[in-house]
Write a protein that holds these residues in place. Structure first.
Motif, mmCIF file in Angstrom:
data_model
loop_
_atom_site.group_PDB
_atom_site.id
_atom_site.type_symbol
_atom_site.label_atom_id
_atom_site.label_comp_id
_atom_site.label_asym_id
_atom_site.label_seq_id
_atom_site.Cartn_x
_atom_site.Cartn_y
_atom_site.Cartn_z
ATOM 1 N N GLN A 205 0.832 -1.210 0.000
ATOM 2 C CA GLN A 205 0.000 0.000 0.000
ATOM 3 C C GLN A 205 0.870 1.264 0.000
ATOM 4 O O GLN A 205 0.625 2.207 -0.746
ATOM 5 C CB GLN A 205 -0.922 -0.026 1.230
ATOM 6 C CG GLN A 205 -1.980 1.054 1.274
ATOM 7 C CD GLN A 205 -2.829 1.060 0.004
ATOM 8 O OE1 GLN A 205 -3.129 -0.011 -0.553
ATOM 9 N NE2 GLN A 205 -3.187 2.239 -0.479
ATOM 10 N N ARG A 206 1.939 1.242 0.825
ATOM 11 C CA ARG A 206 2.841 2.408 0.911
ATOM 12 C C ARG A 206 3.517 2.669 -0.440
ATOM 13 O O ARG A 206 3.660 3.818 -0.861
ATOM 14 C CB ARG A 206 3.919 2.188 1.981
ATOM 15 C CG ARG A 206 3.407 2.219 3.390
ATOM 16 C CD ARG A 206 3.029 3.648 3.841
ATOM 17 N NE ARG A 206 2.485 3.631 5.178
ATOM 18 C CZ ARG A 206 1.208 3.439 5.478
ATOM 19 N NH1 ARG A 206 0.316 3.268 4.521
ATOM 20 N NH2 ARG A 206 0.799 3.430 6.726
ATOM 21 N N ILE B 25 3.976 5.795 -5.459
ATOM 22 C CA ILE B 25 3.985 5.881 -6.924
ATOM 23 C C ILE B 25 2.881 6.836 -7.396
ATOM 24 O O ILE B 25 3.094 7.668 -8.280
ATOM 25 C CB ILE B 25 3.826 4.478 -7.562
ATOM 26 C CG1 ILE B 25 5.111 3.678 -7.304
ATOM 27 C CG2 ILE B 25 3.565 4.572 -9.057
ATOM 28 C CD1 ILE B 25 5.023 2.219 -7.681
ATOM 29 N N ALA B 26 1.698 6.737 -6.768
ATOM 30 C CA ALA B 26 0.580 7.617 -7.148
ATOM 31 C C ALA B 26 0.963 9.079 -6.910
ATOM 32 O O ALA B 26 0.688 9.954 -7.742
ATOM 33 C CB ALA B 26 -0.661 7.252 -6.348
ATOM 34 N N GLN B 27 1.621 9.331 -5.773
ATOM 35 C CA GLN B 27 2.054 10.695 -5.429
ATOM 36 C C GLN B 27 3.055 11.232 -6.453
ATOM 37 O O GLN B 27 2.957 12.357 -6.909
ATOM 38 C CB GLN B 27 2.752 10.635 -4.079
ATOM 39 C CG GLN B 27 2.348 11.728 -3.120
ATOM 40 C CD GLN B 27 3.046 11.473 -1.790
ATOM 41 O OE1 GLN B 27 4.194 11.068 -1.755
ATOM 42 N NE2 GLN B 27 2.339 11.709 -0.706
ATOM 43 N N LYS B 28 4.000 10.322 -6.827
ATOM 44 C CA LYS B 28 5.047 10.714 -7.782
ATOM 45 C C LYS B 28 4.411 11.050 -9.135
ATOM 46 O O LYS B 28 4.730 12.052 -9.763
ATOM 47 C CB LYS B 28 6.044 9.560 -7.955
ATOM 48 C CG LYS B 28 7.470 10.014 -7.741
ATOM 49 C CD LYS B 28 8.444 8.881 -7.697
ATOM 50 C CE LYS B 28 8.636 8.197 -9.023
ATOM 51 N NZ LYS B 28 9.788 7.310 -9.041
ATOM 52 N N GLU C 55 2.327 15.077 -13.133
ATOM 53 C CA GLU C 55 1.207 15.724 -13.837
ATOM 54 C C GLU C 55 1.167 17.216 -13.520
ATOM 55 O O GLU C 55 0.976 18.041 -14.397
ATOM 56 C CB GLU C 55 -0.121 15.078 -13.432
ATOM 57 C CG GLU C 55 -0.448 13.888 -14.286
ATOM 58 C CD GLU C 55 -1.634 13.128 -13.747
ATOM 59 O OE1 GLU C 55 -2.501 13.742 -13.113
ATOM 60 O OE2 GLU C 55 -1.675 11.908 -13.969
ATOM 61 N N GLU C 56 1.386 17.545 -12.216
ATOM 62 C CA GLU C 56 1.385 18.959 -11.817
ATOM 63 C C GLU C 56 2.446 19.735 -12.577
ATOM 64 O O GLU C 56 2.203 20.819 -13.076
ATOM 65 C CB GLU C 56 1.663 19.086 -10.313
ATOM 66 C CG GLU C 56 0.425 18.915 -9.477
ATOM 67 C CD GLU C 56 0.726 19.026 -7.992
ATOM 68 O OE1 GLU C 56 1.892 19.207 -7.626
ATOM 69 O OE2 GLU C 56 -0.235 18.938 -7.224
#
Ligand code: NAP
Length: 301
Positions: free
Chosen positions: A280-281, A286-289, A294-295
């Motif tokens: 999960q971590r 990976i989702a955060q990265k 995208e930002e």
């Protein structure tokens, strides 16, 4: 029991060494488990170059580092500096984990067991199966030695002869199952895969940044094939996307990554880590990265 994140004079150190190492997810995986179990350990990453390897291992003794993961390019070259090697790791010829037992350094390879656990958790049995392994480097060796205990036949495919020939000879020395080897350029590989039950990619083909590449053409796959890509960056490689479209059952490299970490963690600390939490971590990271990427793209538009 410790308060969260407390590091004190009794904290035991675990670590990973490699070159490069900045991309390693091992600190995240292990520190998640340490915090979850509230044990007095901390896991860090060291960038160790080839010419510093012996000093790094001497440092493990001097600082009484309890456990060490070893990654590219040191998995083979570290062996002469250790006191003992687990018999299977000796056959594999590479280690990825060291345990410090009162100053005695013991090497083990958790990659093969981690891969077999991931395959088994995906509901796939190995008994009487025909397996094709693409790539014959360190990870392939670890997987092949574990698989050969159960499968009926293993075909090794590699772009070059030397490591493939060596692995074939080494496997034949210990196991009586059929071991075949074929160069990646061999036109007969299509027929081999048509007859296979399990296909495993152990090459870096498809890894970031070359995410559009696949080790085999999409049209070689069939819906009875189980396709396992040990690459985890990206998690859904081109090979897996093609396999999925063909109706194959698929597995990415993340579960193997978590399993090899969990096996090492348990060996060092005698505590069972929560593998779901570790996974999960990594998924959150990976989702955060990806979100940050995208930002940046939006900012640049
Ligand atoms: P390695 O020892 O360097 O072996 C790489 C293998 O891939 C060799 O057989 C090599 O062929 C072949 N290869 C490399 N580049 C290629 C290319 N462009 N085209 C065709 N074949 C190519 O590496 P490794 O330690 O086995 O790791 C391989 C991959 O597995 C890496 O992507 C790594 O991140 C991943 N991995 C994942 C896990 C996990 O837990 N999921 C664990 C370990 C490794 P030659 O013999 O001709 O050089």
């Amino acid at each position: 029991m410790l308060k969260e994140f407390e590091i004190n004079a009794s904290t035991k150190i675990l670590c990973v060494i490699g070159d490069p190492i900045a991309h390693s997810m091992s600190p995240l995986i292990h520190n998640s488990a340490i915090q979850d179990l509230k044990i007095n350990y901390s896991y860090i990453a060291f960038h160790v170059k080839n010419d510093q390897l012996k000093k790094a291992i001497d440092g493990m003794r001097a600082f009484q580092i309890q456990g060490m993961n070893v990654t590219i390019p040191h998995k083979l070259s570290v062996i002469p500096f250790l006191d003992e090697i687990d018999p299977l790791a000796n056959q594999i010829g590479a280690i990825n984990t060291i345990k410090n037992v009162d100053g005695r350094l013991i090497g083990r390879n958790t990659d093969g067991e981690a891969a077999i656990q991931a395959i088994s958790d995906a509901g796939i049995t190995l008994k009487n199966k025909k397996v094709v392994i693409i790539g014959t480097g360190g990870a392939a060796r670890a997987i092949a030695f574990y698989m050969a205990k159960e499968t009926q036949e293993i075909t090794l495919i590699n772009r070059s002869q030397p490591s493939m020939q060596l692995l074939k000879e080494n496997l034949e020395k210990y196991y009586s199952i059929t071991i075949k080897s074929r160069l990646q350029s061999d036109p007969c590989n299509k027929a081999l895969i048509a007859d296979a039950d399990i296909l495993i990619n152990t090459t870096p083909i498809g890894m970031i940044p070359k995410i559009e590449e696949s080790p085999i053409p999409a049209e070689w796959m069939h819906n009875k094939l189980f396709v396992f890509d040990i690459v985890y960056n990206p998690m859904n490689t081109k090979l897996l996307q093609n396999a999925h479209q063909c109706g194959c059952a698929t597995l990415g490299g993340l579960d193997m990554l978590i399993n090899q970490g969990a096996l090492a963690f348990e060996w060092w600390t005698s505590k069972k880590p929560n593998r779901q939490l570790m996974k999960q971590r990594v998924l959150e990271y990976i989702a955060q990265k990806n979100h940050k990427k995208e930002e940046i793209i939006h900012e640049n538009q």
